[in-house]
Design an enzyme around this catalytic site. Structure first.
Site, PDB file in Angstrom:
ATOM      1  N   ALA A  12     -13.278 -21.530  -2.018  1.00 41.99           N
ATOM      2  CA  ALA A  12     -12.515 -20.315  -2.339  1.00 41.99           C
ATOM      3  C   ALA A  12     -11.934 -20.375  -3.752  1.00 41.99           C
ATOM      4  O   ALA A  12     -10.860 -19.853  -4.008  1.00 41.99           O
ATOM      5  CB  ALA A  12     -11.391 -20.146  -1.318  1.00 41.99           C
ATOM      6  N   HIS A 366      13.390  20.722  13.552  1.00 44.88           N
ATOM      7  CA  HIS A 366      12.849  21.414  12.373  1.00 44.88           C
ATOM      8  C   HIS A 366      13.551  20.992  11.086  1.00 44.88           C
ATOM      9  O   HIS A 366      14.782  21.007  11.018  1.00 44.88           O
ATOM     10  CB  HIS A 366      13.029  22.936  12.502  1.00 44.88           C
ATOM     11  CG  HIS A 366      12.841  23.466  13.871  1.00 44.88           C
ATOM     12  ND1 HIS A 366      11.614  23.831  14.361  1.00 44.88           N
ATOM     13  CD2 HIS A 366      13.730  23.682  14.878  1.00 44.88           C
ATOM     14  CE1 HIS A 366      11.756  24.257  15.608  1.00 44.88           C
ATOM     15  NE2 HIS A 366      13.027  24.174  15.946  1.00 44.88           N
ATOM     16  N   ASN A 380      21.632  18.016  20.139  1.00 51.05           N
ATOM     17  CA  ASN A 380      20.728  18.963  19.475  1.00 51.05           C
ATOM     18  C   ASN A 380      21.114  19.035  18.005  1.00 51.05           C
ATOM     19  O   ASN A 380      22.271  19.307  17.668  1.00 51.05           O
ATOM     20  CB  ASN A 380      20.853  20.357  20.090  1.00 51.05           C
ATOM     21  CG  ASN A 380      19.813  21.286  19.475  1.00 51.05           C
ATOM     22  OD1 ASN A 380      18.678  21.329  19.903  1.00 51.05           O
ATOM     23  ND2 ASN A 380      20.215  22.001  18.430  1.00 51.05           N
ATOM     24  N   ASN A 389      23.837  10.742   3.070  1.00 51.29           N
ATOM     25  CA  ASN A 389      24.172   9.328   3.302  1.00 51.29           C
ATOM     26  C   ASN A 389      24.401   8.550   2.025  1.00 51.29           C
ATOM     27  O   ASN A 389      24.758   7.396   2.073  1.00 51.29           O
ATOM     28  CB  ASN A 389      23.062   8.656   4.122  1.00 51.29           C
ATOM     29  CG  ASN A 389      21.709   8.753   3.448  1.00 51.29           C
ATOM     30  OD1 ASN A 389      21.434   9.719   2.729  1.00 51.29           O
ATOM     31  ND2 ASN A 389      20.860   7.778   3.675  1.00 51.29           N
TER      32      ASN A 389
HETATM   33  C1  UD1 Z   1     -23.983 -18.297  -2.545  1.00 52.24           C
HETATM   34  C2  UD1 Z   1     -25.167 -19.237  -2.419  1.00 52.24           C
HETATM   35  C3  UD1 Z   1     -26.400 -18.420  -2.017  1.00 52.24           C
HETATM   36  C4  UD1 Z   1     -26.130 -17.681  -0.724  1.00 52.24           C
HETATM   37  C5  UD1 Z   1     -24.867 -16.840  -0.822  1.00 52.24           C
HETATM   38  C6  UD1 Z   1     -24.484 -16.320   0.555  1.00 52.24           C
HETATM   39  C7  UD1 Z   1     -24.779 -20.987  -4.052  1.00 52.24           C
HETATM   40  C8  UD1 Z   1     -25.160 -21.578  -5.352  1.00 52.24           C
HETATM   41  N1  UD1 Z   1     -25.401 -19.878  -3.685  1.00 52.24           N
HETATM   42  O1  UD1 Z   1     -24.241 -17.407  -3.603  1.00 52.24           O
HETATM   43  O2  UD1 Z   1     -27.508 -19.269  -1.845  1.00 52.24           O
HETATM   44  O3  UD1 Z   1     -27.243 -16.865  -0.403  1.00 52.24           O
HETATM   45  O4  UD1 Z   1     -23.764 -17.636  -1.298  1.00 52.24           O
HETATM   46  O5  UD1 Z   1     -23.460 -15.402   0.461  1.00 52.24           O
HETATM   47  O6  UD1 Z   1     -23.944 -21.553  -3.346  1.00 52.24           O
HETATM   48  N2  UD1 Z   1     -16.891 -20.866  -5.374  1.00 52.24           N
HETATM   49  C9  UD1 Z   1     -16.050 -21.924  -5.708  1.00 52.24           C
HETATM   50  N3  UD1 Z   1     -16.188 -22.504  -6.930  1.00 52.24           N
HETATM   51  C10 UD1 Z   1     -17.132 -22.128  -7.819  1.00 52.24           C
HETATM   52  C11 UD1 Z   1     -17.993 -21.079  -7.476  1.00 52.24           C
HETATM   53  C12 UD1 Z   1     -17.852 -20.459  -6.233  1.00 52.24           C
HETATM   54  O7  UD1 Z   1     -15.183 -22.314  -4.922  1.00 52.24           O
HETATM   55  O8  UD1 Z   1     -17.192 -22.730  -8.914  1.00 52.24           O
HETATM   56  C13 UD1 Z   1     -16.710 -20.217  -4.060  1.00 52.24           C
HETATM   57  C14 UD1 Z   1     -16.473 -18.715  -4.174  1.00 52.24           C
HETATM   58  O9  UD1 Z   1     -15.081 -18.423  -4.257  1.00 52.24           O
HETATM   59  C15 UD1 Z   1     -17.109 -18.184  -2.892  1.00 52.24           C
HETATM   60  C16 UD1 Z   1     -18.171 -19.209  -2.547  1.00 52.24           C
HETATM   61  O10 UD1 Z   1     -17.900 -20.352  -3.326  1.00 52.24           O
HETATM   62  O11 UD1 Z   1     -16.179 -18.088  -1.835  1.00 52.24           O
HETATM   63  C17 UD1 Z   1     -19.582 -18.701  -2.883  1.00 52.24           C
HETATM   64  O12 UD1 Z   1     -19.645 -18.388  -4.240  1.00 52.24           O
HETATM   65  P1  UD1 Z   1     -20.386 -17.064  -4.756  1.00 52.24           P
HETATM   66  O13 UD1 Z   1     -20.257 -17.021  -6.222  1.00 52.24           O
HETATM   67  O14 UD1 Z   1     -19.951 -15.906  -3.986  1.00 52.24           O
HETATM   68  O15 UD1 Z   1     -21.895 -17.443  -4.373  1.00 52.24           O
HETATM   69  P2  UD1 Z   1     -23.125 -16.452  -4.246  1.00 52.24           P
HETATM   70  O16 UD1 Z   1     -23.602 -16.100  -5.595  1.00 52.24           O
HETATM   71  O17 UD1 Z   1     -22.804 -15.357  -3.341  1.00 52.24           O
END
Ligand code: UD1
Ligand code: CA
Length: 491
Positions: A12, A366, A380, A389
């Site tokens: 995340a 009303h 009423n 107030n």
């Molecule tokens: C990723 C997958 C992809 C898959 C898809 C499914 C990778 C490289 N690709 O792509 O194969 O089909 O999810 O939805 O994993 N995040 C970090 N740090 C970072 C980058 C991302 O914590 O440096 C977290 C993001 O907050 C997110 C999750 O990893 O919650 C996925 O990252 P995101 O950039 O959404 O990956 P996708 O491009 O969707």
């Protein structure tokens, strides 16, 4: 089923750049709940120890999670967003159990059955790494990693690297992996940075395991359950799915929706059987509606309790309030800030009730404002009554005791108490307490000026007809100088 020897890591830390808001997408709400709380609550419910990798706007993400899960989650920090492979590496110090379940933070539609199925397959096959796939040939799924299988190999090729035809390669990576801790520890350092994206991809672990002829297993899930949310369009699509799941759940529990597709019911709302929900109604976070209630068209209820048999008619806003049994509110009413409308009370059109209690069987039907007031039983309140107030600095209370009758257009200047069984005449400005059984009249006596109306309508002369202003009787009266001053005319 307990997922033995498993701990979870949620990724995340990402920048959410495709949302184009400059804000982390993980705190955007879906049916009233922040996106990140969907995977967190799922894994906490499965009783797994949960680590969340945070980075971009980490305080916001951490605060959102700890508000609800203060003890169940630990955080690790990814200082630079260098990809999902780098993100999981950042959590290495927390790996203690035999298997690590890794999940993207942006998949709010995921459910426990998918996680359990993945676990069963992984354990049964003694795999090094297992992951979830789905099938989607639609161009809108072009951003997903493609799962490429051959007779003796399997790999995930990221969208940015994929050269083939996405409408041919329809097997996509969902973003949930279950990995043996030993495999992860031995191979995490071998991930290579992508030359195109300058990122380390977690998905390269699949090829590493496959090349080493270690067990790689997949299970497939419905695309709708594994949707990843990268854009507002995808957020909207996911919310439609969640919303219809919630509405169908309440339909199965005896709730009648007139036009279900434009109703909004948030995740943590409850609704009793036999209740009717009209078109366009919004039942938002924290609302509890009892049995046999009516929530009519376009009313918005937020963090409120509507008890059995109560009605909220159309176009009302009810927030942080309680509407007790068989009370009626609306149409076009605003009840808010800890107000309580007690049993069988009636709040009618264009009435605002703020920080007030309206007692049993009382009526404010009303065009009224009731603020900082305590209204007793069987009272009423006549049309157009206002509690004054606020003096610009402080707020004061108005108390209206049981069985009081307030005529229309009263101004009750707080602090003031209208005692039991008393009566306030229409048009009164009440500044002093009214004793029990008294009649309060506080208005200017009427004076009738005999014949004065004729002067306002006296016949026009030819000259006056030419004069534009003089054609209006109001101005004609002034011009004629028949009246000495305004106080005499009352104008
Ligand atoms: C990723 C997958 C992809 C898959 C898809 C499914 C990778 C490289 N690709 O792509 O194969 O089909 O999810 O939805 O994993 N995040 C970090 N740090 C970072 C980058 C991302 O914590 O440096 C977290 C993001 O907050 C997110 C999750 O990893 O919650 C996925 O990252 P995101 O950039 O959404 O990956 P996708 O491009 O969707
Ligand atoms: Ca994603």
């Amino acid at each position: 089923m307990t997922l033995k020897s498993v701990q979870a890591v949620i990724l995340a830390a990402g920048k959410s750049s495709r949302f184009k808001t400059g804000k982390t997408k993980l705190v955007e709400k879906i049916c009233g709940q922040e996106m990140i709380l969907y995977p967190v609550s799922l894994l906490v419910d499965l009783k797994l120890p949960v680590t969340v990798v945070v980075g971009f706007q980490k305080e916001l993400v951490e605060k959102t999670i700890t508000r609800q899960f203060s003890h169940d989650v630990t955080f690790v920090h990814q200082t630079e967003q260098l990809g999902t492979g780098h993100a999981i590496a950042c959590s290495q110090s927390t790996w203690t159990r035999d298997h690590i379940l890794i999940m993207n933070g942006d998949m709010p539609l995921i459910n426990a059955d998918i996680v359990k199925k993945l676990y069963e397959r992984h354990i049964q096959k003694d795999a090094a790494i297992s992951f979830v796939t789905a099938h989607n040939c639609d161009p809108s799924a072009a951003g997903y990693g493609r799962v490429i299988k051959a007779s003796d190999s399997i790999e995930i090729i990221e969208a940015k690297e994929f050269k083939g035809d996405t409408s041919e390669s329809c097997c996509i990576n969902a973003g949930i992996y279950l990995v043996k801790r030993t495999f992860l520890e031995e191979n995490i350092q071998d991930l290579q940075q992508s030359a195109i994206a300058q990122e380390w991809y977690i998905t390269d672990l699949i090829k590493i395991a496959s090349d080493k002829k270690l067990g790689v297993e997949t299970i497939s899930a419905s695309f709708d359950c594994i949707r990843g949310i990268n854009t507002f369009k995808e957020l909207w699509a996911a919310e439609q799915i969640k919303k219809s799941e919630i509405i169908q759940h309440w339909m199965d529990h005896g709730v009648h929706f007139s036009i279900a597709h434009n109703v909004q019911i948030d995740l943590n709302v409850t609704i009793g059987t036999g209740t009717f929900i009209g078109s366009g109604a919004h039942l938002l976070t924290g609302t509890k509606v009892g049995k046999n209630c009516t929530i009519d068209a376009f009313s918005i209820l937020k963090n409120s309790v509507i008890k059995d048999g109560a009605s909220v008619l159309s176009h009302c806003v009810v927030s942080n309030a309680t509407i007790e049994e068989s009370a009626e509110v609306g149409p076009f009413a605003h009840v808010h800030e800890k107000s309580i409308i007690q049993e069988k009370a009636v709040i009618g059109n264009f009435v605002e009730v703020k920080k007030s209690t309206v007692g049993q069987e009382s009526k404010v039907k009303h065009l009224s404002y009731i603020g900082d007031a305590k209204i007793g039983k069987r009272v009423n309140i006549g049309a157009g009554t206002i509690t004054c107030n606020y003096n610009g600095t402080d707020k004061f209370k108005t108390i209206v005791e049981d069985d009081v009758f307030i005529g229309s257009n009263n101004t009750l200047i707080a602090p003031v108490t209208i005692k039991k069984h008393s009566f306030c005449a229409a048009g009164s400005t009440i500044t002093k307490d009214v004793p029990e059984h008294a009649l309060a009249i506080a208005r200017e006596r009427q004076t009738n000026k005999e014949g004065y109306a004729r002067n306002l309508r006296k016949p026009k002369t030819a000259k006056e007809s030419d004069d534009k202003e003089a054609t209006q009787p109001f101005f004609a009266a002034f011009k004629s100088n028949d009246f000495k001053n305004n106080s005499e005319t009352g104008i």
